[in-house]
Motif scaffolding. Sequence first.
Motif, PDB file in Angstrom:
ATOM      1  N   LEU A  61     -48.578 -76.885 107.211  1.00  0.00           N
ATOM      2  CA  LEU A  61     -49.369 -76.279 106.138  1.00  0.00           C
ATOM      3  C   LEU A  61     -48.474 -75.823 105.002  1.00  0.00           C
ATOM      4  N   GLU A  62     -47.311 -75.300 105.321  1.00  0.00           N
ATOM      5  CA  GLU A  62     -46.384 -74.850 104.276  1.00  0.00           C
ATOM      6  C   GLU A  62     -45.942 -76.029 103.405  1.00  0.00           C
ATOM      7  N   ASP A  63     -45.631 -77.174 104.030  1.00  0.00           N
ATOM      8  CA  ASP A  63     -45.255 -78.375 103.279  1.00  0.00           C
ATOM      9  C   ASP A  63     -46.409 -78.841 102.389  1.00  0.00           C
ATOM     10  N   TYR A  64     -47.619 -78.779 102.941  1.00  0.00           N
ATOM     11  CA  TYR A  64     -48.805 -79.172 102.183  1.00  0.00           C
ATOM     12  C   TYR A  64     -48.991 -78.281 100.958  1.00  0.00           C
ATOM     13  N   PHE A  65     -48.853 -76.974 101.137  1.00  0.00           N
ATOM     14  CA  PHE A  65     -49.027 -76.055 100.016  1.00  0.00           C
ATOM     15  C   PHE A  65     -47.976 -76.310  98.931  1.00  0.00           C
ATOM     16  N   MET A  88     -62.157 -77.734  93.082  1.00  0.00           N
ATOM     17  CA  MET A  88     -62.169 -76.504  93.886  1.00  0.00           C
ATOM     18  C   MET A  88     -61.812 -76.844  95.327  1.00  0.00           C
ATOM     19  N   ARG A  89     -60.683 -76.319  95.783  1.00  0.00           N
ATOM     20  CA  ARG A  89     -60.279 -76.550  97.169  1.00  0.00           C
ATOM     21  C   ARG A  89     -61.159 -75.694  98.069  1.00  0.00           C
ATOM     22  N   ILE A  90     -61.533 -76.262  99.227  1.00  0.00           N
ATOM     23  CA  ILE A  90     -62.450 -75.617 100.165  1.00  0.00           C
ATOM     24  C   ILE A  90     -61.763 -75.521 101.523  1.00  0.00           C
ATOM     25  N   LYS A  91     -61.911 -74.360 102.155  1.00  0.00           N
ATOM     26  CA  LYS A  91     -61.450 -74.194 103.529  1.00  0.00           C
ATOM     27  C   LYS A  91     -62.675 -74.042 104.400  1.00  0.00           C
ATOM     28  N   THR A  92     -62.758 -74.856 105.431  1.00  0.00           N
ATOM     29  CA  THR A  92     -63.887 -74.743 106.339  1.00  0.00           C
ATOM     30  C   THR A  92     -63.577 -73.675 107.382  1.00  0.00           C
ATOM     31  N   TYR A 136     -62.647 -66.115  97.913  1.00  0.00           N
ATOM     32  CA  TYR A 136     -61.502 -67.009  97.809  1.00  0.00           C
ATOM     33  C   TYR A 136     -60.352 -66.460  98.642  1.00  0.00           C
ATOM     34  N   ASP A 137     -59.644 -67.359  99.259  1.00  0.00           N
ATOM     35  CA  ASP A 137     -58.329 -67.045  99.795  1.00  0.00           C
ATOM     36  C   ASP A 137     -57.339 -67.688  98.843  1.00  0.00           C
ATOM     37  N   GLU A 138     -56.322 -66.941  98.446  1.00  0.00           N
ATOM     38  CA  GLU A 138     -55.257 -67.581  97.678  1.00  0.00           C
ATOM     39  C   GLU A 138     -54.295 -68.134  98.712  1.00  0.00           C
ATOM     40  N   ILE A 139     -54.305 -69.426  98.855  1.00  0.00           N
ATOM     41  CA  ILE A 139     -53.517 -70.093  99.878  1.00  0.00           C
ATOM     42  C   ILE A 139     -52.538 -71.023  99.184  1.00  0.00           C
ATOM     43  N   VAL A 172     -53.016 -71.380  95.385  1.00  0.00           N
ATOM     44  CA  VAL A 172     -54.237 -72.019  94.869  1.00  0.00           C
ATOM     45  C   VAL A 172     -55.448 -71.277  95.429  1.00  0.00           C
ATOM     46  N   ASP A 173     -56.415 -70.934  94.564  1.00  0.00           N
ATOM     47  CA  ASP A 173     -57.659 -70.344  95.048  1.00  0.00           C
ATOM     48  C   ASP A 173     -58.386 -71.367  95.914  1.00  0.00           C
TER      49      ASP A 173
END
Length: 126
Positions: free
Chosen positions: A11-15, A69-73, A93-96, A99-100
Amino acid sequence: MSAQITPRYSLEDYFELELASDERWEWFDGEVFCMSGVSSAHIQLEGNFHFSLRLALGERDCRVFLANMRIKTPAATPYRYGDLSAVCGRPIYDEIGGVDTLVNPVLIIEILSRSTEAYDRGDKFT
């Protein structure tokens, strides 16, 4: 014949990829997928859906978001970009990764194409 190895992303690499790139990327179970490039028909459908939803929702306390808009399920940790999403009431929103990320959509719309239909109806839909 050699097998093609798919790189795995934390996930860190993805962010980091999301912040450093001009493209949008989806993450699912260590794999990333570039979300750029759509047909003119796709763009037209997206615009028509957005306009129709905005009209239908009228003065309700709802917002309609386009594909950026990025979405987290809530059930898992994939990070997705639907073609449209909507939230009624206060968006959360989570700032992940800088990115919101919308965590409470009430509607997610995906416009299918021949090249992505199996993925969109399968892993992405799940």
